[in-house]
Structure formats: C-alpha cells, structure tokens
Scaffold this motif. Structure first.
Motif, PDB file in Angstrom:
ATOM      1  N   UNK A 117      -3.613   8.412 -15.115  1.00 16.06           N
ATOM      2  CA  UNK A 117      -2.421   8.802 -14.932  1.00 16.06           C
ATOM      3  C   UNK A 117      -1.624   8.606 -13.378  1.00 16.06           C
ATOM      4  N   UNK A 118      -2.363   8.029 -12.997  1.00 16.18           N
ATOM      5  CA  UNK A 118      -2.009   6.615 -11.880  1.00 16.18           C
ATOM      6  C   UNK A 118      -1.064   5.349 -12.943  1.00 16.18           C
ATOM      7  N   UNK A 119      -1.255   5.048 -12.899  1.00 15.91           N
ATOM      8  CA  UNK A 119      -0.373   4.206 -13.956  1.00 15.91           C
ATOM      9  C   UNK A 119       0.858   4.849 -14.525  1.00 15.91           C
ATOM     10  N   UNK A 141       2.095  12.027  -2.733  1.00 13.20           N
ATOM     11  CA  UNK A 141       1.077  10.957  -2.704  1.00 13.20           C
ATOM     12  C   UNK A 141       1.505   9.603  -1.700  1.00 13.20           C
ATOM     13  N   UNK A 142       2.917   9.028  -2.500  1.00 12.43           N
ATOM     14  CA  UNK A 142       3.610   8.564  -2.098  1.00 12.43           C
ATOM     15  C   UNK A 142       3.569   7.573  -0.026  1.00 12.43           C
ATOM     16  N   UNK A 143       3.094   8.825  -0.083  1.00  9.98           N
ATOM     17  CA  UNK A 143       3.726   9.014   1.131  1.00  9.98           C
ATOM     18  C   UNK A 143       2.163   8.408   1.994  1.00  9.98           C
ATOM     19  N   UNK A 144       0.989   9.113   1.675  1.00 13.16           N
ATOM     20  CA  UNK A 144      -0.570   9.115   1.642  1.00 13.16           C
ATOM     21  C   UNK A 144      -1.612   8.088   2.355  1.00 13.16           C
ATOM     22  N   UNK A 145      -2.629   8.625   3.153  1.00 14.23           N
ATOM     23  CA  UNK A 145      -2.442   6.924   3.797  1.00 14.23           C
ATOM     24  C   UNK A 145      -4.151   7.097   2.717  1.00 14.23           C
ATOM     25  N   UNK A 169      -8.738   4.450  -8.447  1.00 14.07           N
ATOM     26  CA  UNK A 169      -7.413   5.283  -7.733  1.00 14.07           C
ATOM     27  C   UNK A 169      -7.361   5.128  -7.052  1.00 14.07           C
ATOM     28  N   UNK A 170      -7.777   5.411  -5.761  1.00 20.49           N
ATOM     29  CA  UNK A 170      -7.584   5.319  -4.202  1.00 20.49           C
ATOM     30  C   UNK A 170      -6.849   3.953  -4.728  1.00 20.49           C
ATOM     31  N   UNK A 171      -6.774   2.658  -4.927  1.00 11.21           N
ATOM     32  CA  UNK A 171      -6.370   2.008  -5.155  1.00 11.21           C
ATOM     33  C   UNK A 171      -5.259   1.494  -5.443  1.00 11.21           C
ATOM     34  N   UNK A 172      -5.269   2.287  -6.810  1.00 14.56           N
ATOM     35  CA  UNK A 172      -3.496   2.450  -7.383  1.00 14.56           C
ATOM     36  C   UNK A 172      -3.089   2.667  -6.690  1.00 14.56           C
ATOM     37  N   UNK A 173      -2.806   4.262  -6.292  1.00 12.69           N
ATOM     38  CA  UNK A 173      -2.009   5.014  -5.232  1.00 12.69           C
ATOM     39  C   UNK A 173      -1.369   4.622  -3.653  1.00 12.69           C
ATOM     40  N   UNK A 174      -2.835   3.377  -3.376  1.00 10.42           N
ATOM     41  CA  UNK A 174      -1.897   2.740  -2.341  1.00 10.42           C
ATOM     42  C   UNK A 174      -1.066   1.674  -2.896  1.00 10.42           C
ATOM     43  N   UNK A 178       3.899   0.154  -2.750  1.00 10.85           N
ATOM     44  CA  UNK A 178       4.797  -0.953  -2.635  1.00 10.85           C
ATOM     45  C   UNK A 178       6.412  -0.164  -2.607  1.00 10.85           C
ATOM     46  N   UNK A 179       6.573   0.197  -3.460  1.00 13.47           N
ATOM     47  CA  UNK A 179       8.006   0.947  -4.070  1.00 13.47           C
ATOM     48  C   UNK A 179       8.497   1.751  -2.992  1.00 13.47           C
ATOM     49  N   UNK A 180       8.079   1.821  -2.326  1.00  9.61           N
ATOM     50  CA  UNK A 180       9.013   2.321  -0.618  1.00  9.61           C
ATOM     51  C   UNK A 180       9.786   1.575   0.038  1.00  9.61           C
ATOM     52  N   UNK A 181       8.990   0.092   0.235  1.00  2.85           N
ATOM     53  CA  UNK A 181       9.422  -1.057   0.628  1.00  2.85           C
ATOM     54  C   UNK A 181      11.201  -1.379  -0.069  1.00  2.85           C
TER      55      UNK A 181
END
Length: 307
Positions: A117-119, A141-145, A169-174, A178-181
């Motif tokens: 799902x994260x992919x 999700x895009x703003x979560x630590x 899945x946490x690594x994928x969330x982080x 990267x898209x925020x930048x």
C-alpha cells in the motif's frame, strides 16, 4: 443484508462470500443500472428490443439494469449508441470505473502486509502535481515523523491482524516524504487543532511531531493550515480525505479505502476542502497554534528543577 453474488461480464458468478461486502458498491451498481434503464426508456425501447438491436440475450439487459451484472466499457458504449444517448457515455463510464475501484477492504489490500500500500501511495505521489489533504484526527502521512508513523502503523497491524512489516513500512513512509522537497510539486494540508492534541503516541513523540510540523510549514511548496478550536466552521469536518490533482479522492475508513474518481465527486470534495481551508490559520498564526499545543502538552518541568 449481504448483497447477492456478482455476475462478471464473462458470465461467471462470484459466490456471496467472495463478492464485495460493501453495501456502497452494491448500491452503486444498482444506481448505474437505473441510469441505463432510464436511457432505454427515453429511447422508447423495451428490454427485448434493445437486446435484439445489440444481439444480446434479453437476460443481459435485465441483469445490467438490476445491478446483477457489471457492464464493460464496450457494453456502456453499445448501450448509449443504441439508445442515442451518446452524450451520457463519458458520465456512465466514469460511474463504471468508480464502481470498479471505489471500495477496497483493508483485509484484501493488506493481505501481504502494509508495504504494498505504501508503494502504491508512492506511485500516486509521483504522478500528482498538487496534493490537498484534510485531516481532523491525525497528522497526515506525508508530514509524520518516523516515530509517530511507527505508532500509527503498529495500531493498524494490531487492529487488522496483519503481517508485521513495521520496520519496512516506516522506512517507506519516510522515503515518500522526499517528495515534499521537489519544486515541481505543491501541497496544501489543513488540520484541525484536535489532530494536534489527540494522544495517539507518547508525549515526547507527539512533541517531536509538532516540532516537525513547524519546520515543514516553512517549505516554499507546502501550505499548512490549522483550524483552531475557537474557529467557526462553514462546513462540518466530517472525515479526512486526500485529493490528487483533479483526478481522484482517497478516503480511509475503519474497514476500507474509498477511491472516488467521478468528476462531480472530486469537485464536491474540492469545494469542501476550499471551505475548510478558508477558515484555517496559516504562517505565523498556524505556528502560534502549534506552539500553544506544545506548551500545553509538554511536561511542566522538563529541566528537573523544582525551584
């Protein structure tokens, strides 16, 4: 009541326990059938006449109109051609495509864990130029630590009894963040103050999360709005939702994900988002609210000095 089995376009029927358990989907299929019936009736045709004009068995017309069989794209085009309602073709196809993807149960989505799902989210993010999100009860999700995300994913794994792929899945969330930048992407997030205050993780994790919001609110392509408790709403914040360009709306419920793509539904959610965004605070005012929450939830004596 469980909807009846679903007949595929190839004539096979899914048994009841394999058919969608969503009443929404059954209702959507029925609504599409009613629209097809209306087109036939406006054309002055009975079911047998329409079937003969299309070289179909009469039972197919009945099944499509009563929501017992899902039409194909070609079925829709043939129907509108035969009933001279070609101006309805695009709207009917949009309804069909929404029906095909709109409801997916978490147990089916996550049967192999949370990573797929994260992919999928990562793919959506890459394709989308403008993402709008409203959340009333949690941090998007895009703003979560990573720490906040870990607690949210752990809750989902426990509640839905999923395979445990928490670290991955946490690594994928982080990685998604990267898209925020990327300067070619735009983001507009609107949160209620309640989303900043719900204790969905330990206090120290929440303080780190709020500090992260302060930093992200200053990115040039990120607009972060906070609706304070004292704000008067023009529209009720009924549930969270994400809008991807003008193409789709994603809504997550306790049991399933809704993926809405009909133009009128996307427009409705876009208008709702604008109404919520209009009463939110931004910039320094938003950061003032976040800092106020940090002050309220932080331990009273972080230094350990009791004097």
């Amino acid at each position: 009541m469980t909807p009846p089995g679903i007949t595929r376009s190839n004539g096979t029927t899914l048994p009841k326990n394999k058919a969608s358990g969503s009443t929404n989907v059954h209702e959507a299929r029925t609504a599409l059938g009613k629209r097809l019936r209306e087109a036939r009736q406006v054309a002055g045709l009975n079911g047998r006449q329409l079937a003969e004009s299309l070289s179909w068995p009469p039972s197919k017309v009945s099944k499509l109109e009563n929501g017992r069989q899902t039409p194909t794209d070609d079925d829709i085009r043939a129907w509108t051609d035969a009933t001279h309602t070609q101006d309805e073709t695009d709207a009917l196809l949009a309804s069909l495509h929404t029906l095909e993807v709109q409801y997916a149960e978490w147990q089916r989505i996550f049967r192999t864990g949370l990573k797929p799902r994260q992919r999928q989210h990562l793919e959506w993010d890459q394709k989308t130029r403008f993402i709008r999100a409203f959340e009333a009860s949690l941090i998007p999700g895009l703003l979560q630590t990573a720490e906040y995300a870990r607690f949210r994913f752990a809750d989902g794994i426990r509640r839905l009894k999923l395979p445990n792929d928490l670290d991955d899945v946490v690594a994928l969330r982080v990685k998604r963040q990267e898209i925020l930048y990327r300067p070619d992407k735009r983001f507009h997030f609107v949160l209620t103050e309640a989303a900043l205050r719900y204790r969905l993780c330990p206090t120290e994790v929440m303080i780190g999360q709020l500090d992260r919001l302060l930093s992200l609110s200053q990115l040039p392509n990120v607009r972060l709005g906070i609706i304070a408790f004292e704000t008067q709403y023009d529209t009720a914040p009924k549930h969270g939702f994400w809008i991807y360009d003008e193409e789709r709306v994603l809504i997550e419920t306790v049991s399933a994900a809704l993926d809405l793509r009909q133009p009128q539904e996307v427009e409705l959610y876009a208008n709702t988002f604008e109404q919520l965004a209009a009463v939110a605070s931004y910039g320094r005012s938003a950061r003032k609210i976040i800092n106020r929450v940090i002050g309220d939830i932080a331990p009273e004596d972080e230094s350990g000095d009791s004097g």
